[in-house]
Design an enzyme around this catalytic site. Structure first.
Site, PDB file in Angstrom:
ATOM      1  N   CYS A   5      77.114  73.861  34.004  1.00 53.61           N
ATOM      2  CA  CYS A   5      77.803  75.154  34.056  1.00 53.61           C
ATOM      3  C   CYS A   5      77.435  76.007  32.854  1.00 53.61           C
ATOM      4  CB  CYS A   5      79.305  74.986  34.129  1.00 53.61           C
ATOM      5  SG  CYS A   5      79.874  73.442  33.534  1.00 53.61           S
ATOM      6  N   SER A  22      83.198  61.271  40.941  1.00 54.28           N
ATOM      7  CA  SER A  22      82.429  62.215  41.761  1.00 54.28           C
ATOM      8  C   SER A  22      81.160  61.543  42.281  1.00 54.28           C
ATOM      9  CB  SER A  22      82.061  63.426  40.906  1.00 54.28           C
ATOM     10  OG  SER A  22      81.225  64.280  41.628  1.00 54.28           O
ATOM     11  N   ALA A  23      80.953  61.585  43.611  1.00 56.25           N
ATOM     12  CA  ALA A  23      79.874  60.808  44.243  1.00 56.25           C
ATOM     13  C   ALA A  23      78.468  61.221  43.812  1.00 56.25           C
ATOM     14  CB  ALA A  23      79.992  60.924  45.761  1.00 56.25           C
ATOM     15  N   GLY A  51      84.503  65.910  41.494  1.00 64.38           N
ATOM     16  CA  GLY A  51      85.128  65.759  40.190  1.00 64.38           C
ATOM     17  C   GLY A  51      86.018  66.937  39.818  1.00 64.38           C
TER      18      GLY A  51
HETATM   19  C1  LIG Z   1      82.597  64.905  32.957  1.00 60.07           C
HETATM   20  C2  LIG Z   1      82.581  65.700  34.223  1.00 60.07           C
HETATM   21  N1  LIG Z   1      83.739  65.968  34.843  1.00 60.07           N
HETATM   22  C3  LIG Z   1      83.774  66.663  35.991  1.00 60.07           C
HETATM   23  C4  LIG Z   1      82.630  67.153  36.577  1.00 60.07           C
HETATM   24  C5  LIG Z   1      82.721  67.943  37.847  1.00 60.07           C
HETATM   25  O1  LIG Z   1      82.300  67.168  38.949  1.00 60.07           O
HETATM   26  P1  LIG Z   1      81.828  67.878  40.302  1.00 60.07           P
HETATM   27  O2  LIG Z   1      80.467  68.405  40.061  1.00 60.07           O
HETATM   28  O3  LIG Z   1      81.845  66.774  41.314  1.00 60.07           O
HETATM   29  O4  LIG Z   1      82.818  68.934  40.618  1.00 60.07           O
HETATM   30  C6  LIG Z   1      81.400  66.922  35.951  1.00 60.07           C
HETATM   31  C7  LIG Z   1      80.151  67.476  36.511  1.00 60.07           C
HETATM   32  O5  LIG Z   1      79.215  67.767  35.805  1.00 60.07           O
HETATM   33  C8  LIG Z   1      81.375  66.155  34.748  1.00 60.07           C
HETATM   34  O6  LIG Z   1      80.232  65.902  34.106  1.00 60.07           O
END
Ligand SMILES: Cc1ncc(COP(=O)(O)O)c(C=O)c1O
Length: 390
Positions: A330, A203-204, A73
């Site tokens: 995060c 995102s998988a 993602g």
């Molecule tokens: C809304 C959203 N966007 C993007 C991401 C990022 O995805 P990835 O963990 O695959 O980098 C997340 C992950 O928590 C998310 O919740």
């Protein structure tokens, strides 16, 4: 039945399906070729890419050449946002997003501000939903990109993306619309063509697939600048030898997750109702943040226990093998107050005492009963200790 654990942190990541693990292991063991190699092993790798791309394209109802594989993602969001802005700079330097996006969107926009772009950050209503009219009012003749997430990862609010897109394009047909669908893909039915979406991130590992692999849908005719340079993989937009085991695992996870989409959503909805009603009945002083119970996504909700610390609650629940989070993954390590809860206007006490619960269709009724009873007793004990008047 003895409960081993209750994993209700599915917005952070999900547990891969056993079928996905077997398929990835099989690909690594048997079909390990580099898809760019000219021999038979290479063709096997290429076939994995083609069939997986078709699976994802079919789910979205798009052409397979509109699907690009990425590392997840974060990369899909960065590629979409930085790629569109840098490529279309001649047309204008104004961009629009929201104050409650994931950090992989917000930080990409922060970077573009350093490169001279102007960014408007839309603030949601108290329920975490963006008023489409506000998005339209933010548009100027210099706006090239609008990026709005579908389902919020901290509070589960659902943005009216079809309505927003329709209204944006009515005012400025040239504006490009990106949607971060990381928390909604495979759960909600998505059709970029019908919903007027130009780019869509997925995102998988959010739908029981592997970590470190994702997809970006890019509508035919939309051009963007790559972030990386190398071989011509993925139409030159994402160079690097493709992660074939991960891509095969992602396609299988998407297939399994969408097969029983409606039943899965109904199940999560009823598990969510059960947990919310038990917690709020036992602790009426707690507050549900963001959308009303019936308006939010079935798999994500956020409750504040003002006066308590989210992190303390999290670790107390961990003792009972119940896994939750204090916000997005995060933020929980950065120990910063959630920008999403702040954008809703929550005070410091409510922000610090917030817990995000995120469900999967693999959770069970028994798990919810167990979790509700432990959560309620942990909260009662902590409230008593901190002399919170309830
Ligand atoms: C809304 C959203 N966007 C993007 C991401 C990022 O995805 P990835 O963990 O695959 O980098 C997340 C992950 O928590 C998310 O919740």
């Amino acid at each position: 039945m003895r409960i081993k654990e209750v994993y209700i942190d599915n917005s952070a990541t999900t547990r891969p399906y056993p079928e996905v693990i077997s398929e990835m292991s099989r690909v690594m063991d048997e079909e390990y070729g580099n898809p760019s190699s000219l021999h038979r092993r290479g063709s096997e790798g290429e076939r994995i890419l083609n069939t997986s791309r078709q699976v994802l394209a079919d789910i979205l109802g798009v052409k397979n050449n509109e699907v690009i594989f990425t590392s997840g993602g974060t990369e899909s969001n960065n590629l979409a946002i930085l790629g569109i802005a840098r490529r279309n700079r001649r047309r204008g330097n104004h961009l629009v997003t929201t104050a409650i996006e994931h950090s992989s969107v917000l930080q990409a926009f922060n970077q573009l501000e350093k490169e001279g772009f102007e960014v408007t950050y839309l603030v949601p209503e108290k329920n975490g939903v963006i008023d489409p009219q506000k998005a339209v009012e933010a548009l100027t003749s210099r706006t090239i990109l609008v990026s709005i997430m579908h389902v919020n990862n901290e509070i589960g609010s659902i943005q009216p993306i079809s309505r927003i897109s329709k209204m944006l394009k009515a005012k400025n047909p040239a504006v490009i619309f990106h949607v971060d669908a990381v928390q909604s893909f495979t759960k909600f039915s998505l059709s970029p063509q019908q919903q007027g979406i130009d780019l869509l991130s997925m995102s998988a590992h959010k739908f029981h697939g592997p970590k470190g692999v994702g997809t970006l849908y890019i509508k035919d005719g939309i051009h963007l600048e790559p972030l990386n340079w190398g071989g011509g993989h993925e139409k030159g937009l994402r160079p690097g030898t493709e992660n074939t085991p991960g891509i095969a695992g992602m396609a299988l996870a998407a297939k399994i997750s969408t097969a029983d989409r409606r039943e899965n959503m109904e199940k999560m909805n009823s598990l969510k109702e059960k947990l919310i009603s038990s917690i709020l009945t036992e602790h009426p002083w707690a507050q549900l943040n963001g959308p009303l119970e019936e308006e939010g996504a079935p798999h994500i909700f956020n409750i504040s226990f003002p006066g308590l610390k989210g992190e303390i609650i999290l670790h107390a629940l961990e003792e009972y093998f119940i896994y939750v989070s204090t916000g997005s993954s995060c933020h929980s390590s950065a120990k910063e107050p959630s920008h999403v809860l702040r954008a809703l206007g929550l005070n410091e006490e409510a922000t610090e005492g917030a817990i995000r619960f995120s469900l999967s269709h693999l959770n069970t009724e028994e798990e919810m009963d167990y979790a509700a009873s432990k959560i309620n007793s942990v909260i009662a004990e902590l409230a008593n200790f901190h002399k919170i008047t309830t």
